[in-house]
Design a protein around this motif. Structure first.
Motif, PDB file in Angstrom:
ATOM      1  N   GLN A   1      13.234  50.854  55.856  1.00 56.76           N
ATOM      2  CA  GLN A   1      14.191  51.723  56.197  1.00 56.76           C
ATOM      3  C   GLN A   1      15.412  51.078  56.521  1.00 56.76           C
ATOM      4  OE1 GLN A   1      14.116  54.996  55.824  1.00 56.76           O
ATOM      5  NE2 GLN A   1      12.230  54.910  54.914  1.00 56.76           N
ATOM      6  N   ALA A   2      15.340  49.912  57.250  1.00 57.73           N
ATOM      7  CA  ALA A   2      16.524  49.261  57.675  1.00 57.73           C
ATOM      8  C   ALA A   2      17.023  48.300  56.322  1.00 57.73           C
ATOM      9  CB  ALA A   2      16.151  47.867  58.690  1.00 57.73           C
ATOM     10  N   PHE A   3      16.099  48.045  55.668  1.00 69.08           N
ATOM     11  CA  PHE A   3      16.685  47.391  54.287  1.00 69.08           C
ATOM     12  C   PHE A   3      17.339  48.458  53.617  1.00 69.08           C
ATOM     13  CE2 PHE A   3      16.405  46.135  49.762  1.00 69.08           C
ATOM     14  CZ  PHE A   3      16.530  44.876  49.702  1.00 69.08           C
ATOM     15  N   ARG A   4      16.808  49.547  53.365  1.00 71.69           N
ATOM     16  CA  ARG A   4      17.627  50.651  52.506  1.00 71.69           C
ATOM     17  C   ARG A   4      18.921  50.896  53.225  1.00 71.69           C
ATOM     18  NH1 ARG A   4      14.878  55.049  49.682  1.00 71.69           N
ATOM     19  NH2 ARG A   4      12.966  54.560  48.751  1.00 71.69           N
ATOM     20  N   ARG A   5      19.098  50.915  54.761  1.00 71.14           N
ATOM     21  CA  ARG A   5      20.243  51.346  55.299  1.00 71.14           C
ATOM     22  C   ARG A   5      21.491  50.205  54.874  1.00 71.14           C
ATOM     23  NH1 ARG A   5      17.107  52.986  59.385  1.00 71.14           N
ATOM     24  NH2 ARG A   5      17.122  51.157  60.671  1.00 71.14           N
ATOM     25  N   ARG A   6      20.983  48.815  55.113  1.00 72.57           N
ATOM     26  CA  ARG A   6      21.656  47.466  54.779  1.00 72.57           C
ATOM     27  C   ARG A   6      22.366  47.671  53.353  1.00 72.57           C
ATOM     28  NH1 ARG A   6      17.631  44.809  57.502  1.00 72.57           N
ATOM     29  NH2 ARG A   6      16.914  44.149  55.861  1.00 72.57           N
ATOM     30  N   ARG A   7      21.494  48.051  52.376  1.00 67.36           N
ATOM     31  CA  ARG A   7      21.718  48.253  50.957  1.00 67.36           C
ATOM     32  C   ARG A   7      22.298  49.355  50.383  1.00 67.36           C
ATOM     33  NH1 ARG A   7      21.272  42.711  48.708  1.00 67.36           N
ATOM     34  NH2 ARG A   7      20.021  41.725  50.352  1.00 67.36           N
ATOM     35  N   GLN A   8      22.371  50.460  51.616  1.00 63.34           N
ATOM     36  CA  GLN A   8      22.866  51.821  50.886  1.00 63.34           C
ATOM     37  C   GLN A   8      22.187  52.351  49.865  1.00 63.34           C
ATOM     38  OE1 GLN A   8      27.143  50.880  50.262  1.00 63.34           O
ATOM     39  NE2 GLN A   8      27.840  51.067  52.420  1.00 63.34           N
ATOM     40  N   LEU A   9      21.087  52.550  50.064  1.00 61.52           N
ATOM     41  CA  LEU A   9      20.054  52.936  48.997  1.00 61.52           C
ATOM     42  C   LEU A   9      19.723  54.586  49.311  1.00 61.52           C
ATOM     43  CD1 LEU A   9      17.661  49.892  48.414  1.00 61.52           C
ATOM     44  CD2 LEU A   9      19.321  50.715  47.030  1.00 61.52           C
ATOM     45  N   GLY A  10      19.834  54.931  50.480  1.00 57.89           N
ATOM     46  CA  GLY A  10      19.652  56.311  50.569  1.00 57.89           C
ATOM     47  C   GLY A  10      18.168  56.495  50.969  1.00 57.89           C
ATOM     48  N   ASP A  11      17.749  57.797  50.728  1.00 59.04           N
ATOM     49  CA  ASP A  11      16.352  58.153  51.021  1.00 59.04           C
ATOM     50  C   ASP A  11      15.554  58.517  49.700  1.00 59.04           C
ATOM     51  OD1 ASP A  11      16.858  58.107  53.753  1.00 59.04           O
ATOM     52  OD2 ASP A  11      17.516  59.929  53.944  1.00 59.04           O
ATOM     53  N   GLY A  12      16.038  58.583  48.637  1.00 59.53           N
ATOM     54  CA  GLY A  12      15.179  58.815  47.457  1.00 59.53           C
ATOM     55  C   GLY A  12      14.556  57.750  46.799  1.00 59.53           C
ATOM     56  N   PRO A  13      13.826  57.921  45.787  1.00 56.68           N
ATOM     57  CA  PRO A  13      12.937  56.963  45.077  1.00 56.68           C
ATOM     58  C   PRO A  13      13.753  55.740  44.826  1.00 56.68           C
ATOM     59  CG  PRO A  13      12.453  58.967  43.959  1.00 56.68           C
ATOM     60  CD  PRO A  13      13.819  59.164  45.066  1.00 56.68           C
ATOM     61  N   VAL A  14      13.288  54.475  44.930  1.00 57.02           N
ATOM     62  CA  VAL A  14      13.936  53.114  44.529  1.00 57.02           C
ATOM     63  C   VAL A  14      12.750  52.366  43.838  1.00 57.02           C
ATOM     64  CG1 VAL A  14      14.872  51.125  45.465  1.00 57.02           C
ATOM     65  CG2 VAL A  14      15.327  53.228  46.527  1.00 57.02           C
ATOM     66  N   LEU A  15      13.110  51.542  42.750  1.00 53.08           N
ATOM     67  CA  LEU A  15      12.348  50.666  42.139  1.00 53.08           C
ATOM     68  C   LEU A  15      12.646  49.204  42.406  1.00 53.08           C
ATOM     69  CD1 LEU A  15      12.522  52.570  38.359  1.00 53.08           C
ATOM     70  CD2 LEU A  15      10.636  52.870  40.391  1.00 53.08           C
ATOM     71  N   LEU A  16      11.598  48.382  42.467  1.00 54.87           N
ATOM     72  CA  LEU A  16      11.990  46.997  42.675  1.00 54.87           C
ATOM     73  C   LEU A  16      11.334  46.318  41.622  1.00 54.87           C
ATOM     74  CD1 LEU A  16      13.035  44.933  44.658  1.00 54.87           C
ATOM     75  CD2 LEU A  16      10.663  44.976  45.750  1.00 54.87           C
ATOM     76  N   GLY A  17      11.984  45.191  41.278  1.00 55.99           N
ATOM     77  CA  GLY A  17      11.343  44.340  40.240  1.00 55.99           C
ATOM     78  C   GLY A  17      11.661  42.760  40.770  1.00 55.99           C
ATOM     79  N   VAL A  18      10.527  41.832  40.934  1.00 58.88           N
ATOM     80  CA  VAL A  18      10.954  40.687  41.712  1.00 58.88           C
ATOM     81  C   VAL A  18      10.604  39.506  40.583  1.00 58.88           C
ATOM     82  CG1 VAL A  18      10.178  39.067  43.443  1.00 58.88           C
ATOM     83  CG2 VAL A  18      10.570  41.507  43.806  1.00 58.88           C
ATOM     84  N   GLY A  19      11.339  38.647  40.247  1.00 55.44           N
ATOM     85  CA  GLY A  19      11.030  37.497  39.352  1.00 55.44           C
ATOM     86  C   GLY A  19      12.201  37.009  38.787  1.00 55.44           C
ATOM     87  N   ALA A  20      12.076  35.712  38.047  1.00 59.35           N
ATOM     88  CA  ALA A  20      12.963  35.009  37.417  1.00 59.35           C
ATOM     89  C   ALA A  20      13.634  35.845  36.521  1.00 59.35           C
ATOM     90  CB  ALA A  20      12.619  33.769  36.887  1.00 59.35           C
ATOM     91  N   LEU A  21      14.897  35.936  36.311  1.00 59.58           N
ATOM     92  CA  LEU A  21      15.821  36.519  35.100  1.00 59.58           C
ATOM     93  C   LEU A  21      15.614  35.742  33.958  1.00 59.58           C
ATOM     94  CD1 LEU A  21      18.722  38.170  37.217  1.00 59.58           C
ATOM     95  CD2 LEU A  21      16.461  38.849  37.030  1.00 59.58           C
TER      96      LEU A  21
END
Length: 354
Positions: A171-191
């Motif tokens: 929740q703290a991460f969402r607030r820092r990144r202004q992501l709100g309360d809705g669904p969020v997707l995350l992908g992690v890895g080299a571009l």
């Protein structure tokens, strides 16, 4: 034991993280470990894990590099050297001539190297570590010359204390990144091209609006291309770069679902971390991913954005299923993929070998 870890690659990658964790873990158990790296960008990663580092000129397969590695290994009085790539095999093979030095190949690529120089150098390899049973079977079938060395399956491990379910951090991460309360997707890895983030963006574009924002954690050569693709598809993709481990753990906990589209992934550290954080995962079924996830994640046919989008739509709309997957994910990580288990396996293998 005196253990060297050779990393001649130019940029920090997941396999380097594994080597660093193994080196630190073995050092904590009383062994002497030293990373031998070619580039400062990689040396810094090992130092961040409190691993001793030397930087001989081993960035290319050359007589100079082989001699430099030989001198370093002799100075360290190394009993064993862990290598992770074809160039590392060739360099270590030369450095081991005429001395008692066990070369251990830790394969982290979808397919084994088969060029003539590496096949000849492989005669000096004493042992191969595979990440999954499936990859061991396919690798040995594709490269029969590898059968002359011993082998064992040792899956990677994840720090289940650092990466753990933590709703407050999410929740703290969402607030820092202004992501709100809705669904969020995350992908992690080299571009990078092999990760096939382009397929993920194609799949997201097939979802009915509003499409959840996607956070991509990583850096690489395709940064600009992916930004352009996201803009053309009118997607909300946030490129957050590389995050330090605590912030990355918070990002996992902020995500509604972890998405991963590489079709031939060997053994993704990002998926391990997602499991440890108890997050629902949707990943392309290929390489070592099915064995890694088991029943604790959802698998999609590789390179099929349409089906991927459909499975993602179903998962986002099914909160009870996500909750069930979250419990299974954490349990699988703790039971199968702890760092302590990985270090014990490596120590046991090396002691038997040396």
């Amino acid at each position: 034991m005196r253990i060297a870890l050779l990393a001649s690659n130019r940029f920090w990658r997941g396999a380097n993280t594994v080597f660093a964790v193994v080196a630190r873990g073995l050092a904590d158990r009383g062994h002497t470990t030293t990373a031998l790296v070619a580039y400062e960008s990689v040396a810094g990663g090992f130092r961040a894990h409190d691993v001793a580092v030397r930087t001989p000129p081993v960035g290319h397969t050359s007589l100079k590099g082989g001699r430099a590695l030989r001198r370093e290994l002799r100075d360290l009085a190394a009993d064993v050297v862990l290598v992770g790539g074809a160039r590392d095999i060739r360099l270590a093979a030369f450095a081991s001539l005429g001395r008692s030095l066990a070369v251990v190949y830790c394969i982290s690529t979808p397919r084994p190297p088969r060029d003539l120089r590496t096949r000849l150098a492989f005669r000096r390899v004493a042992f191969t570590v595979f990440l999954t049973e499936q990859l061991a079977q396919s690798g040995l079938a594709e490269a029969p010359f590898m059968r002359r060395a011993g082998h064992r399956v040792i899956p990677n491990g994840v720090d289940c204390d650092l990466f753990h379910p933590n709703e407050d951090a999410g929740q703290a991460f969402r607030r820092r990144r202004q992501l709100g309360d809705g669904p969020v997707l995350l992908g992690v890895g080299a571009l990078e091209i092999e990760k096939r983030w382009d397929l993920l963006l194609e799949g997201l574009a097939l979802l009915a609006p509003p499409v959840p924002p996607l956070l991509l954690c990583g850096t690489g050569a395709l940064d600009s291309a992916l930004r352009g693709q996201a803009q053309r598809l009118a997607l909300d993709v946030r490129f957050v770069g590389q995050l330090d481990p605590p912030e990355l753990a918070a990002a996992y906990n902020a995500a509604t679902c972890i998405v991963h589209t590489r079709p031939d992934e060997v053994f993704s550290l990002a998926l391990l971390e997602a499991l440890a954080c108890g997050r629902p995962v949707l990943a392309a079924s290929g390489g070592g991913t099915p064995e890694l996830l088991g029943n604790a994640g959802v698998l999609a046919p590789p390179e099929n954005p349409v089906v991927f989008a459909g499975l993602l739509r179903e998962l986002l709309g099914d909160a009870p299923r996500r909750a069930s997957l979250a419990v299974a994910a954490r349990q699988r990580a703790v039971e199968r993929y702890s760092v302590a288990r990985m270090i014990r396996d490596y120590e046991e293998m090396l002691e038997d070998l040396v």
